[in-house]
Design a protein around this motif. Structure first.
Motif, PDB file in Angstrom:
ATOM      1  N   GLY A   3      95.978  75.863  28.192  1.00 26.70           N
ATOM      2  CA  GLY A   3      96.885  74.852  28.730  1.00 26.70           C
ATOM      3  C   GLY A   3      97.292  73.827  27.692  1.00 26.70           C
ATOM      4  N   TRP A   7     101.005  73.147  26.235  1.00 30.93           N
ATOM      5  CA  TRP A   7     101.583  71.811  26.289  1.00 30.93           C
ATOM      6  C   TRP A   7     102.002  71.339  24.896  1.00 30.93           C
ATOM      7  N   GLY A  50     105.101  70.678  34.632  1.00 33.80           N
ATOM      8  CA  GLY A  50     104.404  71.304  33.509  1.00 33.80           C
ATOM      9  C   GLY A  50     103.282  70.450  32.957  1.00 33.80           C
ATOM     10  N   THR A  53     100.360  70.778  35.360  1.00 30.97           N
ATOM     11  CA  THR A  53      99.755  72.111  35.332  1.00 30.97           C
ATOM     12  C   THR A  53      99.081  72.417  34.002  1.00 30.97           C
ATOM     13  N   MET A  54      99.830  72.276  32.904  1.00 38.01           N
ATOM     14  CA  MET A  54      99.297  72.677  31.597  1.00 38.01           C
ATOM     15  C   MET A  54      98.294  71.676  31.035  1.00 38.01           C
ATOM     16  N   THR A  68      97.560  79.343  38.870  1.00 29.57           N
ATOM     17  CA  THR A  68      97.821  78.094  38.164  1.00 29.57           C
ATOM     18  C   THR A  68      98.158  78.381  36.705  1.00 29.57           C
ATOM     19  N   CYS A  69      97.407  79.277  36.090  1.00 27.84           N
ATOM     20  CA  CYS A  69      97.674  79.639  34.696  1.00 27.84           C
ATOM     21  C   CYS A  69      99.036  80.309  34.541  1.00 27.84           C
ATOM     22  N   GLY A  72     101.639  77.739  34.642  1.00 30.59           N
ATOM     23  CA  GLY A  72     101.661  77.000  33.377  1.00 30.59           C
ATOM     24  C   GLY A  72     102.526  77.696  32.343  1.00 30.59           C
TER      25      GLY A  72
END
Length: 93
Positions: A3, A7, A50, A53-54, A68-69, A72
């Motif tokens: 993540g 990001w 984003g 999530t990330m 979830t991944c 992301g």
């Protein structure tokens, strides 16, 4: 870890479009949100979702939930693709 890597890639893309980063430290997420809100609402929506999530869920919380991944990765692609479309076209000789 994935993540935060996603990001960081988004931050590179946003820095290229908005030129917000000054010096060694990263500006707060609010600066990116403000710049995106003035320029592109779709990008702003992707940044908000984003970031959660990330950076937060996948990075700090360390979720292992596959959905979830997956989301992301989708947000990262959306942010980077949108930033690419906002970049001025450069003619190469």
């Amino acid at each position: 870890m994935a993540g935060n890597t996603l990001w960081n890639g988004c931050l590179v893309a946003m820095d290229a479009v908005f030129g917000i980063r000054k010096g060694k430290s990263r500006p707060a997420i609010e600066k990116y949100k403000e710049a995106a809100g003035k320029r592109d609402r779709k990008l702003l929506a992707a940044i908000v979702a984003g970031y959660d999530t990330m950076h937060l869920y996948m990075g700090y919380d360390g979720t292992k939930n596959k959905k979830t991944c997956d989301s992301g990765f989708e947000y990262a692609n959306a942010i980077i693709d949108r930033c690419a479309s906002l970049m001025p076209k450069v003619a190469y000789a």
